[in-house]
Design a protein around this motif. Structure first.
Motif, PDB file in Angstrom:
ATOM      1  N   LEU A  19      31.400  38.094 -14.741  1.00 48.38           N
ATOM      2  CA  LEU A  19      31.674  38.415 -13.341  1.00 48.38           C
ATOM      3  C   LEU A  19      31.969  39.900 -13.163  1.00 48.38           C
ATOM      4  N   PHE A  20      32.882  40.433 -13.966  1.00 48.85           N
ATOM      5  CA  PHE A  20      33.248  41.836 -13.832  1.00 48.85           C
ATOM      6  C   PHE A  20      32.097  42.763 -14.213  1.00 48.85           C
ATOM      7  N   ARG A  21      31.365  42.403 -15.239  1.00 44.04           N
ATOM      8  CA  ARG A  21      30.255  43.256 -15.654  1.00 44.04           C
ATOM      9  C   ARG A  21      29.136  43.249 -14.621  1.00 44.04           C
ATOM     10  N   ALA A  22      28.834  42.088 -14.046  1.00 45.60           N
ATOM     11  CA  ALA A  22      27.806  42.021 -13.002  1.00 45.60           C
ATOM     12  C   ALA A  22      28.242  42.776 -11.758  1.00 45.60           C
ATOM     13  N   SER A  23      29.549  42.821 -11.516  1.00 44.32           N
ATOM     14  CA  SER A  23      30.060  43.479 -10.314  1.00 44.32           C
ATOM     15  C   SER A  23      29.997  44.998 -10.413  1.00 44.32           C
ATOM     16  N   VAL A  24      30.277  45.545 -11.584  1.00 46.90           N
ATOM     17  CA  VAL A  24      30.353  47.004 -11.724  1.00 46.90           C
ATOM     18  C   VAL A  24      29.114  47.602 -12.379  1.00 46.90           C
TER      19      VAL A  24
END
Length: 265
Positions: A64-69
């Motif tokens: 989630l965090f990697r896809a977001s940033v």
């Protein structure tokens, strides 16, 4: 090749992503506290079940965090266009910049993205060529975690032996039924929505078609598979090693394919 950080300033996206983090945090805190740890202490489940839940939770939040940033494939202002590929580039009528074909302009982010699939408010980012693989991992691990949570909720009442001692946390013990009902409700909602989205994404990769292209019907010939599915998946995930398709803790190495992937005039 390091992955560039991409941050979208969008209050609506922040709210959507905050809701997803809340659901993840809720289940990560209360499911172990109400079900996993008490039943593990009494020997109803093994340590493997506890570790698997935390591994699924870790992979879910990491993707989630990697896809977001992650940079979805934002085009530079002055791209260096190879002479041999100029015929496969076009002018964007919104930002007046040259872009490879199959790129699209995101009105919310304000720039063009290579092979853009769609803008997802739940990750507050576009889904494009460089972070599509992370979005697929997010969908996959969200389904696994939601399914696992629903199974534990069911087993707690209908399969596991009743707990012999009360939970040491008075609040959790008194509100156990309400906490698990909320968890089951959120799990069903997320599992239903993510399963449909994941299926759509998989069909898009099998047919080498983005969601935008499906909605616009701009390319009739891309509705038929033009490449083996192993090749299209390898191009999305950046590796031919299938085991690495499931690992979010790595850097994607783009395969040597043209920017335009295919010519659609």
């Amino acid at each position: 090749m390091g992955q560039r950080i991409h941050f979208v300033v969008d209050p609506q996206g922040w709210c959507c992503m905050g809701l997803i983090i809340f659901v993840w945090l809720y289940n990560t805190i209360f499911i172990p506290k109400v079900i996993l740890f008490p039943h593990y202490e009494e020997g109803n489940i093994s340590v493997v079940a506890v570790l698997c839940y935390y591994f699924c939770s870790l992979f879910c939040i990491a993707s989630l965090f990697r896809a977001s940033v992650a940079d979805p494939g934002k085009l530079p202002e002055n791209p260096d266009i190879p002479i041999t590929e100029r015929e496969h580039w076009e002018l964007c009528n919104k930002c007046n910049m040259m872009r490879p074909k199959r790129s699209h302009h995101c009105s919310r982010c304000g720039h063009c993205v290579r092979r853009m699939d769609h803008h997802c408010p739940w990750i507050n980012n576009c889904v494009g060529e460089d972070n599509h693989w992370l979005f697929l991992q997010l969908c996959f691990y969200t389904q696994i975690l939601s399914s696992y949570t629903l199974i534990l909720d069911f087993c707690h009442y209908y399969y596991f032996l009743p707990l012999k001692k009360e939970n040491w946390d008075v609040f959790v013990f008194r509100h156990e039924l309400a906490l698990l009902r909320i968890s089951a409700f959120m799990g069903l909602i997320i599992l239903g929505g993510i399963s449909r989205l994941f299926y759509t994404q998989l069909m898009g990769i099998f047919t080498d078609t983005t969601s935008i292209e499906k909605m616009s019907n701009c390319c009739e010939d891309i509705s038929r598979p033009q490449k083996p599915w192993q090749q299209t998946f390898s191009e999305v995930f950046g590796t031919h090693w299938k085991i690495l398709w499931f690992i979010p803790f790595r850097q994607r190495q783009p395969l040597r394919v043209p920017y335009y992937f295919a010519s659609h005039d």
